[in-house]
Design a protein around this motif. Sequence first.
Motif, mmCIF file in Angstrom:
data_model
loop_
_atom_site.group_PDB
_atom_site.id
_atom_site.type_symbol
_atom_site.label_atom_id
_atom_site.label_comp_id
_atom_site.label_asym_id
_atom_site.label_seq_id
_atom_site.Cartn_x
_atom_site.Cartn_y
_atom_site.Cartn_z
ATOM 1 N N ARG A 247 -12.291 -15.428 -11.648
ATOM 2 C CA ARG A 247 -11.054 -15.709 -12.398
ATOM 3 C C ARG A 247 -10.830 -14.724 -13.550
ATOM 4 O O ARG A 247 -10.711 -13.546 -13.316
ATOM 5 C CB ARG A 247 -11.031 -17.151 -12.886
ATOM 6 N N ASN B 263 -14.584 -27.976 -16.954
ATOM 7 C CA ASN B 263 -13.462 -27.340 -16.251
ATOM 8 C C ASN B 263 -12.327 -28.357 -16.134
ATOM 9 O O ASN B 263 -12.472 -29.506 -16.570
ATOM 10 C CB ASN B 263 -13.863 -26.772 -14.882
ATOM 11 N N VAL C 292 1.190 -33.981 -11.467
ATOM 12 C CA VAL C 292 0.243 -32.914 -11.149
ATOM 13 C C VAL C 292 1.043 -31.666 -10.854
ATOM 14 O O VAL C 292 1.964 -31.695 -10.033
ATOM 15 C CB VAL C 292 -0.621 -33.282 -9.920
ATOM 16 N N HIS C 293 0.675 -30.605 -11.530
ATOM 17 C CA HIS C 293 1.388 -29.356 -11.291
ATOM 18 C C HIS C 293 1.088 -28.886 -9.877
ATOM 19 O O HIS C 293 -0.071 -28.799 -9.480
ATOM 20 C CB HIS C 293 0.938 -28.313 -12.309
ATOM 21 N N GLY D 86 -2.872 -27.801 -14.533
ATOM 22 C CA GLY D 86 -3.580 -26.770 -13.766
ATOM 23 C C GLY D 86 -3.757 -25.520 -14.589
ATOM 24 O O GLY D 86 -4.643 -25.420 -15.424
#
Length: 470
Positions: A97, A152, A225-226, A260
């Motif tokens: 990432r 996370n 929720v995205h 997210g």
Amino acid sequence: MNHLFRALPSVDVCLSEVLRHAPELQAQPRPLLREAVTAYWDMRREDIRARRLSEAEQLALAAHLPLLLAHVRAALRPRLRPVINATGVVVHTNMGRSVLAPEACEAVLRAAQGYSTLELDLTTGGRGSRQTLTEELICRLTGAEAAMTVNNNAAAVLLVLDTFCRGGEVIVSRGELVEIGGSFRIPEVMAKSGAHLREVGATNRTHLRDYAAAINENTRALMRVHTSNYRIVGFHEAVPLEEMVALARQHDLPVFEDLGSGSLTDFSACGLPNEPTVPSVLAAGADIVTFSGDKVLGGPQAGIIAGSRERIAALKANQLTRALRCDKLTLAALEATLRLYCDPDSARERIPTLRMIFLSAETLSRLARRLAARLRRTLGATCRVSLRDGVSRVGGGAFPQYDLPTTLVCLQPTACPATQLRQRLLDGNPPLVGRLDEQAFCLDPRTLREQEYGLVARLVHNALNERTQP
Ligand SMILES: *Cc1c(COP(=O)(O)O)cnc(C)c1O
């Protein structure tokens, strides 16, 4: 055969020869070096048994040294090692990432090298809370009353559901039941937390009345929720957050938003859609927002939870928090990254994830020409080097299907297919990852650093000139 086994060089002799030719291996643990040498000669013993080796002269150390060195080097290489990302996918989950800002790297090093104020209250000398290290910055940047961090974003969602929804129902739109990277699915996370998912609406359309009809005495929250890694196009409708909040208030229920990617930046300047940012979601009335530290935020892996004082206090009091907490290296990197956000202009320049997303098409075209020139000089006639308009992606489930314009450097080897070049580059040191596109192996300058161009040219040159193993 026995005389052949007796002709094999001793491990000690091999080891000293290896170290003479590869002094950089001196610092490696001796037992690992010995094992690697032994493993090499075990393979040769197999060759002898299978009669692939039948002459004592074939076993001379000098003849084997190059292969032995390669074997030992490969065996001793760290398993987690740098790779060159030429895919143009900025937040690439397979490659770690976000790349951290220099300030964040320095903070990690400082925290790693000595003791720190991780949980030390300097006013009393007693125990403090690690949550205080980043809370103030998160609140300042998001407008939240309170905040905390966990390992996370998946952990953040789990903690929120476990704390507030265990045994009750959570209402989620059918169009938002996402799966991210196969291992995080909203319905499964919900099940683990002991909350019951109450799906409402249809895949493409959910109305406020669908939420209203689903509310009952077991309802604990409305959740949004995205839809990070996909886009519903066409006949589609989702309920605006403000309307959901108003409905939830009537029933004294909270609204949780799993954002997210969770950006603090308006990306519309680079042609991306104006997605909700963390501050905008909180301003619209969400009680809690959860988001990742290492997606478009550009920091370390972390889950950030921002919301009301009362809700965050309840989360901090959950025993699960202990199991999900961040370590000092993460907190050091996160604090340094968030500090950069206090000046948005410097954030765009200093945080690699933001800098790469904001690279303009003109700059990328110039960089591609520079990279192509470098490659042509190094590769000569072994490879055709051309430029092509292409697209990069933000990645990490952010801005799915939205293209960032770029210029690709395309390589077409004269002597082998592009697929073979791709494989050889993966076997290189460091591995170079690009993408295959219409019979060419393509490099996107967006995710390359200019100081890597020389290395890229060398790696491609080595891959093209590598003789195929017998
Ligand atoms: C990425 C993502 C997650 C998981 O976040 P991690 O930080 O990878 O644990 C959860 N929800 C949404 C909507 C996401 O996009």
